[in-house]
Write a protein that holds these residues in place. Structure first.
Motif, short mmCIF file in Angstrom:
data_model
loop_
_atom_site.label_atom_id
_atom_site.label_comp_id
_atom_site.label_asym_id
_atom_site.label_seq_id
_atom_site.Cartn_x
_atom_site.Cartn_y
_atom_site.Cartn_z
N ILE A 165 -90.43 36.61 -23.14
CA ILE A 165 -90.80 37.01 -24.50
C ILE A 165 -90.91 35.79 -25.41
O ILE A 165 -91.80 35.71 -26.27
CB ILE A 165 -89.78 38.03 -25.04
CG1 ILE A 165 -89.92 39.35 -24.27
CG2 ILE A 165 -89.97 38.28 -26.54
CD1 ILE A 165 -88.85 40.37 -24.57
N GLU A 166 -90.02 34.80 -25.21
CA GLU A 166 -90.13 33.56 -25.98
C GLU A 166 -91.44 32.84 -25.68
O GLU A 166 -92.13 32.36 -26.60
CB GLU A 166 -88.95 32.64 -25.66
CG GLU A 166 -87.62 33.12 -26.20
CD GLU A 166 -86.46 32.27 -25.71
OE1 GLU A 166 -86.73 31.21 -25.08
OE2 GLU A 166 -85.30 32.64 -25.95
N ALA A 167 -91.79 32.77 -24.39
CA ALA A 167 -93.07 32.14 -24.02
C ALA A 167 -94.24 32.92 -24.59
O ALA A 167 -95.23 32.34 -25.06
CB ALA A 167 -93.17 32.04 -22.50
N LEU A 168 -94.14 34.25 -24.55
CA LEU A 168 -95.21 35.09 -25.09
C LEU A 168 -95.38 34.85 -26.59
O LEU A 168 -96.52 34.81 -27.10
CB LEU A 168 -94.88 36.55 -24.82
CG LEU A 168 -95.85 37.60 -25.36
CD1 LEU A 168 -97.26 37.39 -24.80
CD2 LEU A 168 -95.36 39.01 -25.04
N ALA A 169 -94.28 34.68 -27.30
CA ALA A 169 -94.36 34.42 -28.74
C ALA A 169 -95.09 33.11 -29.01
O ALA A 169 -95.90 33.01 -29.94
CB ALA A 169 -92.96 34.39 -29.34
N LEU A 170 -94.83 32.10 -28.18
CA LEU A 170 -95.52 30.82 -28.35
C LEU A 170 -97.02 30.97 -28.08
O LEU A 170 -97.86 30.42 -28.80
CB LEU A 170 -94.92 29.77 -27.42
CG LEU A 170 -93.49 29.30 -27.74
CD1 LEU A 170 -92.95 28.43 -26.61
CD2 LEU A 170 -93.47 28.53 -29.07
N VAL A 171 -97.35 31.72 -27.02
CA VAL A 171 -98.77 31.92 -26.68
C VAL A 171 -99.48 32.66 -27.80
O VAL A 171 -100.59 32.28 -28.22
CB VAL A 171 -98.90 32.69 -25.36
CG1 VAL A 171 -100.35 33.09 -25.09
CG2 VAL A 171 -98.36 31.86 -24.20
N GLU A 172 -98.86 33.71 -28.31
CA GLU A 172 -99.50 34.49 -29.38
C GLU A 172 -99.60 33.68 -30.67
O GLU A 172 -100.58 33.83 -31.42
CB GLU A 172 -98.72 35.78 -29.60
CG GLU A 172 -98.87 36.75 -28.42
CD GLU A 172 -98.12 38.05 -28.63
OE1 GLU A 172 -97.12 38.04 -29.39
OE2 GLU A 172 -98.51 39.06 -28.03
N LEU A 411 -98.14 37.85 -19.30
CA LEU A 411 -96.73 37.72 -19.66
C LEU A 411 -96.15 39.07 -20.08
O LEU A 411 -94.98 39.39 -19.77
CB LEU A 411 -96.55 36.70 -20.78
CG LEU A 411 -96.85 35.25 -20.41
CD1 LEU A 411 -96.62 34.34 -21.61
CD2 LEU A 411 -95.98 34.79 -19.24
N ARG A 412 -96.94 39.88 -20.79
CA ARG A 412 -96.48 41.22 -21.13
C ARG A 412 -96.24 42.05 -19.87
O ARG A 412 -95.27 42.82 -19.79
CB ARG A 412 -97.49 41.91 -22.05
CG ARG A 412 -97.34 41.54 -23.53
CD ARG A 412 -98.20 42.42 -24.41
NE ARG A 412 -99.59 42.01 -24.35
CZ ARG A 412 -100.14 41.11 -25.16
NH1 ARG A 412 -99.40 40.51 -26.08
NH2 ARG A 412 -101.41 40.80 -25.06
#
Length: 442
Positions: A165-172, A411-412
């Motif tokens: 989820i942390e990586a997803l936040a960076l991607v988004e 990632l989701r």
């Protein structure tokens, strides 16, 4: 009324009669039920001795009660425990009284644990660990189940999911700043590093060769051979009791007989198979077919012979040991000749001669077969499948040249698989199967 709004009860201890029996109550009316039976509630988590009475005021028993107000209880709900004398009559009278109370009903198998899961007291991997602990037959299975119940996999999966989820936040965030190239690149670089590290960690867990699943299911040893070589006698000696019929007549064993053993703490299923021979009897033919099938699927085959010829047919898959039985029937010179015939073990299943050597080697084989299974994280096919799904999604997200939007979607998907592993998203299809295996009262 929704099932979770109902108050449930069940006998939480073993078969009656016994010295003590415990009846557990959980739900919104648990406190009122306790007051009705005992006259008052004790202080939380303090034992109180009292008379337990039915609706008419008649005494049921002299017992001990405890009160655990939610959410600080095993199920997260209000919980009461009634400790009574373990006679059938006392338990029946108490259960009858509880059954007559409005809004109170007998619990279904696993319902206490399911409520604990639904109230966040444990995740699905921990609930499965409790199930494994209930059904553990050996010390190694017990230790592995305790590790799973303690959160060995659940804690790791939660950490992985948080990092995804942390990586997803960076991607988004990078997608949001796509018109500012430097900012987007600065955000994507740490995201890719997190994804690569996670992918490697999950891949390492998946590469553990299923040893923990093996420990949960046990090792299978098939005893095979032609008729009248002493296979059933060997099974009885391994089991230390008579579980198979021993007869001098060929074809006595016609179906597969299974015996569960604790071999130095490891779970082993020993299979006594029908003697392999050609037969016109359709029942014996079916027994031979099943014997060949189970031997091919076993982890170890003990091919038993009672002649100088220790050769055995090729069995695809398992390890095969050649066991020369009935050595007590031969003299010294004949035994010397037989020991040069190529068998791996020389025993007498009847007298026990040579049996200790065979048993020690079986224990060593089991230790090598299971390896360091207790240290493994994966104990079920469900765990492996969902971790494999998460690893595959992470792998796809690292494909070169992939658009940020596709990376975010992968990632989701990985986070969703780990959520299913923990039982926090989309798991209704497996809950019934898992909790139905529990005892009533657990």
């Amino acid at each position: 009324m929704h099932p979770s709004d109902q108050t449930i009860f069940a006998l939480a201890t073993g078969p009656l009669p016994s010295a003590i029996a415990i009846v557990r109550i959980s739900g919104p009316q648990a406190g009122d039920v306790l007051t009705a039976l005992a006259g008052r509630r004790p202080p939380p988590r303090r034992a109180m001795r009292c008379d337990l009475r039915d609706a008419a005021g008649d005494k049921i028993d002299d017992g001990v009660v405890l009160w655990f107000p939610g959410p600080a209880s095993a199920t997260g709900e209000n919980v009461a425990e009634l400790h009574i004398h373990g006679s059938r009559a006392v338990a029946a009278a108490l259960i009858k009284t509880l059954s007559e109370l409005e809004g109170v009903r007998l619990a279904e198998p696993g319902e206490f644990t399911r409520r604990a899961f639904e109230n966040g007291k444990l995740d699905l991997t921990e609930a499965e660990g409790l199930d494994d602990l209930i059904h553990a037959d050996t010390d190694a299975q017990r230790r592995q189940a305790l590790r799973q119940l303690g959160g060995i996999l659940g804690d790791r999966a939660r950490r992985w999911r948080d990092q995804i989820i942390e990586a997803l936040a960076l991607v988004e965030a990078g997608i949001d700043f796509s018109d500012e190239g430097d900012v987007a690149d600065e955000l994507m670089a740490p995201a890719r590093a997190k994804i690569a590290a996670l992918s490697g960690e999950i891949a390492a867990v998946l590469a553990e060769q299923g040893r923990s699943e093996r420990l949960r299911d046990g090792m299978v040893v098939a005893i095979a051979g032609v008729p009248n070589v002493g296979k059933s006698t060997l099974v009885n000696r391994l089991a230390r009791r008579e579980v198979a019929i021993v007869s001098p007549h060929a074809g006595t064993t016609r179906d597969v007989i299974e015996v569960q053993l604790d071999l130095d703490g490891y779970p082993v299923t020993v299979i006594d198979t029908a003697g392999l021979r050609d037969s016109d009897d359709p029942v014996e033919q079916e027994g031979v077919r099943r014997a060949r099938s189970r031997a091919a699927a076993a982890d170890l085959v003990l091919w038993v012979s009672a002649t100088a010829d220790a050769s055995c047919p090729d069995v695809a898959g398992p390890v095969v040991w050649r066991v020369r039985n009935k050595i007590d029937l031969f003299g010294t010179s004949e035994e010397t000749e037989l020991r040069s015939s190529g068998a791996d073990f020389w025993i007498s299943a009847t007298t026990g001669e040579g049996f200790g050597d065979l048993l020690r080697e079986m224990s060593r084989f089991a230790a090598q077969y299971f390896g360091h299974a207790e240290a493994g994280l994966i104990t079920r096919d469900r765990h492996r499948a969902l971790l494999a799904d998460a690893a595959a999604a992470l792998g796809r997200s690292m494909a070169p040249g992939l658009a940020e939007e596709i990376v975010a979607e992968e990632l989701r998907a990985a986070a969703h698989s780990l959520g299913r592993l923990l039982g926090r998203v989309d798991v209704e299809d497996v809950l019934g199967e898992i909790f139905s295996r529990f005892c009533i009262g657990k």
